[in-house]
Every structure is written in structure tokens, then in C-alpha cells.
Scaffold this motif. Sequence first.
Motif, short mmCIF file in Angstrom:
data_model
loop_
_atom_site.label_atom_id
_atom_site.label_comp_id
_atom_site.label_asym_id
_atom_site.label_seq_id
_atom_site.Cartn_x
_atom_site.Cartn_y
_atom_site.Cartn_z
N UNK A 107 0.83 -1.21 0.00
CA UNK A 107 0.00 0.00 0.00
C UNK A 107 0.87 1.26 0.00
N UNK A 108 1.97 1.22 0.73
CA UNK A 108 2.89 2.37 0.78
C UNK A 108 3.49 2.65 -0.60
N UNK A 109 3.90 1.60 -1.28
CA UNK A 109 4.51 1.77 -2.62
C UNK A 109 3.47 2.31 -3.60
N UNK A 110 2.26 1.76 -3.54
CA UNK A 110 1.20 2.20 -4.46
C UNK A 110 0.81 3.65 -4.19
N UNK A 111 0.76 4.03 -2.90
CA UNK A 111 0.39 5.41 -2.55
C UNK A 111 1.46 6.37 -3.06
N UNK A 112 2.69 6.01 -2.84
CA UNK A 112 3.83 6.83 -3.28
C UNK A 112 3.77 7.06 -4.79
N UNK A 113 3.38 6.01 -5.52
CA UNK A 113 3.34 6.09 -6.99
C UNK A 113 2.00 6.63 -7.50
N UNK A 169 -9.73 2.33 1.94
CA UNK A 169 -9.56 3.77 2.18
C UNK A 169 -8.53 4.39 1.25
N UNK A 170 -7.57 3.58 0.82
CA UNK A 170 -6.55 4.10 -0.11
C UNK A 170 -7.08 4.17 -1.53
N UNK A 171 -8.32 3.75 -1.73
CA UNK A 171 -8.94 3.90 -3.05
C UNK A 171 -8.76 2.72 -3.98
N UNK A 172 -8.26 1.61 -3.46
CA UNK A 172 -8.10 0.42 -4.30
C UNK A 172 -9.41 -0.36 -4.35
N UNK A 173 -9.52 -1.22 -5.36
CA UNK A 173 -10.70 -2.08 -5.44
C UNK A 173 -10.42 -3.37 -4.67
N UNK A 174 -11.47 -3.88 -4.02
CA UNK A 174 -11.36 -5.17 -3.35
C UNK A 174 -12.12 -6.21 -4.16
N UNK A 175 -11.49 -7.36 -4.37
CA UNK A 175 -12.14 -8.46 -5.05
C UNK A 175 -12.18 -9.68 -4.14
N UNK A 176 -13.10 -10.58 -4.47
CA UNK A 176 -13.33 -11.80 -3.68
C UNK A 176 -12.42 -12.91 -4.21
N UNK A 177 -11.63 -13.51 -3.32
CA UNK A 177 -10.71 -14.59 -3.73
C UNK A 177 -11.00 -15.86 -2.92
N UNK A 178 -12.27 -16.03 -2.56
CA UNK A 178 -12.78 -17.16 -1.77
C UNK A 178 -12.47 -17.00 -0.29
N UNK A 195 -0.89 5.11 -7.59
CA UNK A 195 -1.45 4.06 -8.44
C UNK A 195 -2.57 3.34 -7.69
N UNK A 196 -3.69 3.13 -8.41
CA UNK A 196 -4.79 2.35 -7.84
C UNK A 196 -4.74 0.94 -8.42
N UNK A 197 -4.95 -0.05 -7.55
CA UNK A 197 -4.85 -1.44 -7.96
C UNK A 197 -6.06 -2.20 -7.44
N UNK A 198 -6.04 -3.51 -7.63
CA UNK A 198 -7.14 -4.35 -7.14
C UNK A 198 -6.55 -5.46 -6.27
N UNK A 199 -7.13 -5.63 -5.08
CA UNK A 199 -6.67 -6.67 -4.15
C UNK A 199 -7.72 -7.77 -4.06
N UNK A 200 -7.36 -8.96 -4.53
CA UNK A 200 -8.25 -10.11 -4.38
C UNK A 200 -7.94 -10.78 -3.04
N UNK A 201 -8.79 -10.48 -2.06
CA UNK A 201 -8.49 -10.91 -0.69
C UNK A 201 -9.17 -12.24 -0.35
N UNK A 202 -8.56 -12.92 0.60
CA UNK A 202 -9.05 -14.20 1.08
C UNK A 202 -9.82 -13.94 2.38
N UNK A 203 -11.01 -14.54 2.50
CA UNK A 203 -11.86 -14.28 3.66
C UNK A 203 -11.19 -14.62 4.98
N UNK A 204 -10.56 -15.81 5.06
CA UNK A 204 -10.00 -16.24 6.35
C UNK A 204 -8.83 -15.34 6.78
N UNK A 205 -8.17 -14.68 5.83
CA UNK A 205 -7.11 -13.73 6.18
C UNK A 205 -7.70 -12.37 6.53
N UNK A 206 -8.78 -12.03 5.86
CA UNK A 206 -9.42 -10.73 6.09
C UNK A 206 -10.05 -10.66 7.48
#
Length: 201
Positions: free
Chosen positions: A32-38, A63-72, A40-51
Amino acid sequence: MLVLSVTVLAQSPRVALTFDDGPLPGVTEALLGILKQANVKATFFVVGRSSVLRPDLVLQIARDGHELGNHSYSHLRLDGLTDRQVALELSATSELIARITGQKMKCFRPPGGRLSPVCEREMKMQDLCLVRWTLNAGDSEMDLVDLSRHHLLSLIDKIRPNAIVLLHNGSEQTLTDLAAFIQALKEKGFVFVTVSELSHD
Ligand SMILES: [Zn+2]
């Protein structure tokens, strides 16, 4: 002048960076730090058990403006599960992310990119679109056995307009190379978008 810059932007080749398998404490913050510095908006496919373990990181991604996607939910091979389990893998993750961020999930990427008829049916019922990738950066744990073959910077010339690049939360090499990778693509004229933005025109 404004019209000109909007036109230039509209004609610029676009690329969507996607980061799978997060959130991962210690790594997601750095990404997130690298993307904010640059900027750049990206998409994070997150895992439920980690979330569920680190909702604060999921919220930070949003909050940083990235998209969240479902990765099971469990990151299991969906073709080995029962119909009911597949339905839950998708719905539990979408519901969790909605609870944390207030956002409705739009996109789903099955673990390993493996689809099954049950999974396709559930995606339709749960109003999730399928997002695979056009270029695998090869930075998952398994791929990293041969780093020289999958060096992030070696991919720059392979990125085509509208590319969806598969990256992961977890690779030291990605953290090391990401800023230079982004900069090189910017110099080639690429603009960075989320997967939903990419599919919407
Ligand atoms: Zn994955």
C-alpha cells in the motif's frame, strides 16, 4: 488544455495490477505504501479467512482507493468442494468485506484461476464477475523457486494495453521491484486502473 489532457488520458494504454492472497501483515502495508507513493490504484483479491484476522488492513486497502475483489474464503480448490461449500466460499467473503468496508463485491477470482460449473453458477447468482489475468508475474511462493525466470522487471516489455497483471501479497521480490516496475510502465505511457474500470469501457 483540460480537454486535451482528458483526451490524452483516454487514449493512454491501461493496465490493471492485481494483488492476490492478502491481506498479509507486514506485506500488505508495504504494498500500500509503494502504491500510494506512486499514486497508483490497484485491485486486491483478498481471502476471507485472512481478512477476518486483519480487518484493519482490508479497510486500509479500501480507504486508499483500491478495489477489493473476492478470492474465496479458504483459498481451497473450488472444484473439490460441494455445491454448498462453494456457495459459502463466495458469499461469506463478500459479506465479510461488505461488513468491514461497506462496499459490495463486484469481482471474483477463483484460487488458482480454476473454475467449475458450480462456481460459475454461484458467481452468477451472487452477481460476481469473473476476473482472471492476462499476465502472471510468477511471484507466488510456488513460482519463486526460479526467480531469474520470473523477475518482475523482465515483464515490462510483455505488458500489452488492457493487461491484467497477477501479483501476490507475499513476495519480497515484488516489494523490491514494484516501484521500478510501475515507473517503467508509466514511462511507456501506461495508466493504472482497477479491474472494474478496465472492464467498463
Ligand atoms: Zn490465490
